[in-house]
Write an enzyme that holds these catalytic residues in place. Structure first.
Site, PDB file in Angstrom:
ATOM      1  N   HIS A  84       0.828  -1.221   0.000  1.00  0.00           N
ATOM      2  CA  HIS A  84       0.000   0.000   0.000  1.00  0.00           C
ATOM      3  C   HIS A  84       0.856   1.261   0.000  1.00  0.00           C
ATOM      4  O   HIS A  84       0.366   2.332  -0.332  1.00  0.00           O
ATOM      5  CB  HIS A  84      -1.066  -0.022   1.108  1.00  0.00           C
ATOM      6  CG  HIS A  84      -0.615   0.319   2.497  1.00  0.00           C
ATOM      7  ND1 HIS A  84      -0.354  -0.621   3.464  1.00  0.00           N
ATOM      8  CD2 HIS A  84      -0.407   1.514   3.085  1.00  0.00           C
ATOM      9  CE1 HIS A  84      -0.014  -0.019   4.597  1.00  0.00           C
ATOM     10  NE2 HIS A  84      -0.035   1.280   4.400  1.00  0.00           N
ATOM     11  N   ASP A 221       1.221  -7.691   2.334  1.00  0.00           N
ATOM     12  CA  ASP A 221       1.343  -6.256   2.069  1.00  0.00           C
ATOM     13  C   ASP A 221       2.811  -5.823   1.908  1.00  0.00           C
ATOM     14  O   ASP A 221       3.357  -5.136   2.761  1.00  0.00           O
ATOM     15  CB  ASP A 221       0.667  -5.483   3.204  1.00  0.00           C
ATOM     16  CG  ASP A 221       0.338  -4.052   2.823  1.00  0.00           C
ATOM     17  OD1 ASP A 221       0.863  -3.567   1.806  1.00  0.00           O
ATOM     18  OD2 ASP A 221      -0.439  -3.405   3.555  1.00  0.00           O
ATOM     19  N   SER A 607       3.881   2.323   8.536  1.00  0.00           N
ATOM     20  CA  SER A 607       3.697   1.338   7.485  1.00  0.00           C
ATOM     21  C   SER A 607       5.009   1.118   6.756  1.00  0.00           C
ATOM     22  O   SER A 607       5.677   2.072   6.363  1.00  0.00           O
ATOM     23  CB  SER A 607       2.641   1.797   6.489  1.00  0.00           C
ATOM     24  OG  SER A 607       1.385   1.398   6.937  1.00  0.00           O
TER      25      SER A 607
HETATM   26  N1  ARG Z   1      -4.898   0.545   7.614  1.00  0.00           N
HETATM   27  C1  ARG Z   1      -3.624   0.650   6.970  1.00  0.00           C
HETATM   28  C2  ARG Z   1      -3.107   2.078   7.080  1.00  0.00           C
HETATM   29  O1  ARG Z   1      -3.639   2.843   7.833  1.00  0.00           O
HETATM   30  C3  ARG Z   1      -3.662   0.166   5.567  1.00  0.00           C
HETATM   31  C4  ARG Z   1      -4.326   1.066   4.588  1.00  0.00           C
HETATM   32  C5  ARG Z   1      -4.334   0.617   3.161  1.00  0.00           C
HETATM   33  N2  ARG Z   1      -5.244  -0.468   2.910  1.00  0.00           N
HETATM   34  C6  ARG Z   1      -6.587  -0.357   2.691  1.00  0.00           C
HETATM   35  N3  ARG Z   1      -7.300  -1.432   2.534  1.00  0.00           N
HETATM   36  N4  ARG Z   1      -7.210   0.802   2.608  1.00  0.00           N
HETATM   37  O2  ARG Z   1      -2.528   2.729   6.274  1.00  0.00           O
HETATM   38  N1  GLU Z   2      -1.349   1.399   7.605  1.00  0.00           N
HETATM   39  C1  GLU Z   2      -0.772   2.454   8.385  1.00  0.00           C
HETATM   40  C2  GLU Z   2       0.269   3.234   7.556  1.00  0.00           C
HETATM   41  O1  GLU Z   2       0.119   3.364   6.364  1.00  0.00           O
HETATM   42  C3  GLU Z   2      -0.183   1.885   9.615  1.00  0.00           C
HETATM   43  C4  GLU Z   2      -1.299   1.527  10.484  1.00  0.00           C
HETATM   44  C5  GLU Z   2      -1.345   2.374  11.703  1.00  0.00           C
HETATM   45  O2  GLU Z   2      -1.974   3.447  11.693  1.00  0.00           O
HETATM   46  O3  GLU Z   2      -0.715   1.939  12.671  1.00  0.00           O
HETATM   47  O4  GLU Z   2       1.173   3.839   8.072  1.00  0.00           O
END
Ligand code: ARG
Ligand code: GLU
Length: 672
Positions: A84, A221, A607
């Site tokens: 991502h 990921d 991330s």
């Molecule tokens: N929750 C993760 C973050 O905050 C992954 C986000 C990307 N993935 C998604 N399905 N939207 O960035």
């Molecule tokens: N998916 C989040 C990022 O892109 C990390 C998840 C979180 O917020 O800890 O940094």
């Protein structure tokens, strides 16, 4: 004096006050935590984590593209981060003929690696406490304006000095603890960064937004890039003649696996936390701001999802937008629930009452709490109006696009589907009209609504065959101007005072803590600077009678696999590997590990961060947090808060068995 105070407090917090595993620590001051780390299993020294003179683990950690973290995993500049995080680059290289998002991408030779104009990777050269230089010339009682002026002047000098004679560096001075301390950061910035590999989205984004923020998780990921340098191994703009960067340090990969209870550490660039927030602000988040923003995004998501389900072309257009809207939408829900379940507001109120008692007779602190209360009360309504400004009025794509001067028109229209936007306009503008008090509504808004008689009729006039850009721009101009002229100044000035109060409150909390051995562990709120978090691999109980174990496997992917559901439709090649149990050396107990959770304190920006074992070897790549623990940006609960990491062995398995990219495995140093 200031410095000494900080050291004392750090030392204090290293002892019994510690709430297990909370904290995002400064690498250059990790000496203050190293004993605790070692007691928890860490085998290395503070100097191994961060050293000015020798190569250390920090030399293998990079800020990836500004918003993510990445790490170097070979002597030839190979870098791993999340799928991502590389999503934009993978998408940019994709076309109908070469759909790397769908099919994945693997460079089988170096010349197949794809350049990414605009993408940078930054290595921290050094960081340094420059509080004294920043505050040089400061005298007690100086006005805020003078103080700010002085800090700006001193900061400029510090930056110039650090930059002198060096190119391709990025230098900044950042406040910590709300301006009680200042740090200088000097980065080397590489701009020739090439895409090396990415699994198909059905692996890299497996589970999509349904599984996002959730455990158990089965998302592969990750994506791979390579940093290129000039012939002198220094940063250079893209050129065919550039060569793979020889890093000062790269992570060895531990493929021997992890067990529950193992020490882990996350080294990366967490973006933003608010751990020292006043109770009223937390209350506003949990009971006002989040619920309203969630409701507004639910309206948008329902419309998007409905239209995306009808037509695959629309699904592709809105894939990325939908993921963005959904990501915060889901996080806000978990956060609000977590705050309430933890009784965070009540606990903070109790702390504030005790703090107030303690502060009696201390002029700098004794009115803080009541002043916070006044200020937050003064802006509560306007803050919500601002939330509606961005989450309702400006959330209509056409309004934002037209209002901001139609920038990026080609891209805008490529991913635009008017029926979605029109229905969003109707739903969002109705919600705004209903939930926002009349005095906050721009006269223009009211006039238009009256003129057309309904939001629906208004929409008919804007979303015509050729959308009416002029009207959309007018809405943007008029409503934003009305807010900016009438309410933003108050909001901004109160927020400025609030920020200043936090500087004093932060100091006060530390002194109070020192005097009473109170509760809170002190580390600076995250601000996109390099931090170390540490903890252990551990399951958790999200709710009564439920317990989650900490490791997921390929069998779980197969359980979820469903060709009928887009987010769970895995590549046939992966099904085949599973059917043949063709796992090679990555097999563990008849399956392949995919992801694991641990107690490391992380946030957005982490991330792609390296997840390291007790010896500093790479065991995983951080990519998310568990939903029930997302309140950790405001308040951390060791029972519930878990970061989610990709098990590095799953990445190795995919590279080996799905991509057949053995040459990549060969350049890594894998401990088997
Ligand atoms: N929750 C993760 C973050 O905050 C992954 C986000 C990307 N993935 C998604 N399905 N939207 O960035
Ligand atoms: N998916 C989040 C990022 O892109 C990390 C998840 C979180 O917020 O800890 O940094």
């Amino acid at each position: 004096m200031r410095k000494i105070l900080f050291a004392v407090i750090f030392l204090l917090s290293g002892t019994s006050l510690l709430r297990a595993d909370e904290g995002m620590w400064l690498p250059s001051e990790i000496i203050l935590k190293i004993k605790d780390m070692q007691e928890k299993g860490f085998k290395l020294t503070a100097e191994d984590i961060y050293s000015i003179n020798n190569s250390s683990l920090k030399d293998a950690v990079v800020h990836f593209g500004g918003g993510c973290t990445g790490e170097i995993i070979s002597n030839e500049g190979l870098l791993i981060t999340n799928h991502h995080c590389g999503y934009g680059q993978i998408q940019q290289h994709s076309s109908v003929e070469h759909d790397y998002l769908t099919n994945g991408f693997w460079a089988m030779t170096r010349d197949q690696e794809l350049p990414n104009p605009g993408l940078t990777v930054s290595f921290l050269d050094y960081m340094e406490d420059v509080t004294e230089q920043v505050m040089k010339g400061y005298k007690k009682g100086m006005s805020e304006e003078k103080r700010t002026e002085l800090i700006e002047k001193n900061t400029k000098k510090i930056i110039e000095k650090a930059k002198k004679g060096r190119s391709s560096v990025s230098v900044s001075v950042k406040p910590l603890y709300y301006g009680n301390q200042y740090y200088l950061y000097v980065f080397k910035v590489f701009s020739d960064v090439r895409l090396v590999g990415a699994p198909p989205s059905s692996i890299g984004k497996f589970g999509g937004d349904t599984d996002n923020w959730m455990w158990p998780r089965h998302t592969g990921d990750f994506s791979l890039f390579r940093v290129y340098a000039g012939p002198d191994n220094e940063p250079a703009p893209y050129s065919k003649d550039n060569v793979p960067y020889k890093p000062k340090r790269f992570f060895k990969i531990n493929a021997k696996g992890i067990q529950e209870g193992d020490f882990t550490m996350v080294y990366g660039f967490p973006g933003r936390t608010n751990e020292y927030l006043f109770s009223d602000a937390v209350k506003y988040t949990a009971y006002k701001s989040n619920p309203h923003k969630i409701a507004l995004r639910t309206l948008r998501l329902d419309i998007q999802n409905r239209e995306m389900a009808k037509d695959p072309a629309v699904r592709i257009k809105y894939a990325s937008k939908n993921a963005n809207v959904s990501n915060a939408w889901k996080k806000w829900q978990g956060e609000a629930k977590g705050i309430i379940k933890m009784r965070a507001i009540e606990n903070k109120q109790e702390f504030e009452a005790n703090f107030t008692k303690w502060s009696e007779g201390k002029p700098e602190y004794e009115n803080l709490v009541s002043r916070f209360r006044e200020l937050y009360a003064a802006i509560e309504e306007i803050s919500l109006v601002r939330d509606y400004q961005s989450e309702a009025l400006n959330a209509v794509e056409l309004v934002a696009f037209a209002g901001r001067g139609q920038r990026g028109a080609e891209r805008f229209y490529k991913d635009y589907y008017m029926p979605i936007d029109k229905d969003c306009f109707i739903a969002l503008y109705k919600a705004y009209d209903k939930n926002i008090a009349d005095k906050y509504k721009a006269p223009y808004f009211k006039e238009q609504l009256q003129k057309f008689g309904s939001v629906e009729a208004w929409a008919e006039a804007i979303f015509t065959q050729e959308p009416n850009l002029e009207m959309a721009a007018e809405i943007y101009r008029n409503t934003n101007k009305f807010f900016n002229d009438n309410f933003a100044p108050v909001l901004d000035s109160v927020n400025r005072e609030i920020t200043l109060l936090y500087r004093t409150y932060m100091m006060g909390q530390m002194e109070y803590n020192k005097a009473t051995r109170g509760m809170k562990v002190f580390y600076p709120d995250a601000n996109s600077t390099l931090r170390v978090a540490y903890g252990q691999v551990k399951g958790y109980s999200p709710s009564d009678a439920v317990y989650y174990t900490p490791v997921s496997s390929l069998d779980g992917i197969i359980e979820k696999d469903n060709p009928e559901i887009y987010d769970y439709n895995i590549p046939q090649a992966l099904r085949d590997l599973h059917a043949a149990k063709d796992y090679g050396e990555w097999e563990v107990n008849g399956s392949v590990p995919v992801a694991f959770i641990a107690t490391n304190h992380t946030t957005g920006g982490n991330s792609g961060s390296p997840v390291l074992d007790a010896e500093g070897n790479l065991i995983g790549v951080n990519f998310d947090r568990v939903w029930e623990g997302t309140m950790s940006d405001v308040v951390y609960d060791p029972e519930i808060c878990r970061n989610i990491s990709l098990d590095i062995r799953f990445a190795l398995f995919i590279i080996d068995k799905l991509a057949d990219a053995d040459h990549l495995l060969e350049e890594m140093e894998i401990i088997r």
